[in-house]
Design an enzyme around this catalytic site. Sequence first.
Site, PDB file in Angstrom:
ATOM      1  CE1 TYR A 125     -42.087 -45.901  46.007  1.00  0.00           C
ATOM      2  CE2 TYR A 125     -41.646 -43.721  45.109  1.00  0.00           C
ATOM      3  CZ  TYR A 125     -42.537 -44.658  45.591  1.00  0.00           C
ATOM      4  OH  TYR A 125     -43.878 -44.363  45.645  1.00  0.00           O
ATOM      5  CE  LYS A 129     -45.323 -46.751  42.778  1.00  0.00           C
ATOM      6  NZ  LYS A 129     -46.366 -47.622  43.397  1.00  0.00           N
ATOM      7  CB  VAL A 155     -49.793 -37.934  49.372  1.00  0.00           C
ATOM      8  CG1 VAL A 155     -51.184 -37.933  49.987  1.00  0.00           C
ATOM      9  CG2 VAL A 155     -49.824 -38.580  47.982  1.00  0.00           C
ATOM     10  CB  SER A 167     -45.185 -37.623  50.970  1.00  0.00           C
ATOM     11  OG  SER A 167     -46.315 -37.970  51.735  1.00  0.00           O
TER      12      SER A 167
END
Length: 288
Positions: A125, A129, A155, A167
């Site tokens: 990931y 990103k 977040v 998250s």
Amino acid sequence: ERKRDVSFLTNLPDASEKLKIFEADLSDPESFGPSVEGCIGVFHTATPIDFNLTEPEEALTKRAVDGTLGILRACLKSKTVKRVVYTSSASAVSFVGPEPKDVVDEEDWSDVDFLRSWKPYGWSYAISKTLTEKAALEFGELHGLDVVTLIPPFVVGRFICPKLPDSIEKALVLVVGKKEEIGITRYHMVHGDDVARAHIFLLEHPNPKGRYNCSPFIVPIEDIYQILSAKYPEYKMPTVLEELKQIKGAKLPHLTSKKLEDAGFEFKYSIEDMFVDAIECCKEKGYL
């Protein structure tokens, strides 16, 4: 064809007047044309995620990059889109190489070769990103499209989706997880509402440039323990403070948000706000 349940979106206040849902797929970039037609601004938040590594990293990255470039081409073709705000990730700045940094800013990029050799949790990931954000910025420069990127960390806060966000599950591991699942000893964090506000801020800003970290807090797991145990004594923590200090795990760097704040953005929510809102939301949705 399977239809996704989007009632959690259509049931939002005023959704019938203010929300229009289009069918689109990152693997079919052309499908985004109708959704951006006539728009002046686009928030690109979608990305393929595969923490369980069921897909080769190269394939995941290709899907992310191709999907993003397809959306940017649709924005260019629309002739109306003035700016695109791409949602990146702290994972695109945190893994700078074998010698970790305590504080990172927008000049820092995660080292893709290092990630491929070290393979920490979520490494594929992080690569996708990193390379997708670079591709988006390069596309904007090459084609004269105004592209800015927002880089949020974990977040935390209230959430509207039916599934528990990864998250929040990681941030609340002391409450919803087990001690052996704690793989991080220091978290960078932001409230979900502040992330939403920062997206709008960058869209409306007269002249934003490049990348913007969006991470007001760096929180050791000991501090998380103290906040949660004081506020929610009814939850039996799977460990005690002294044991927490012995845990080996990733000590994530602080993402300084000075550039975003110097541009005029003000973070609204405190560390306690993040955890209270996340736990109350988890209780409402049956996760606690």
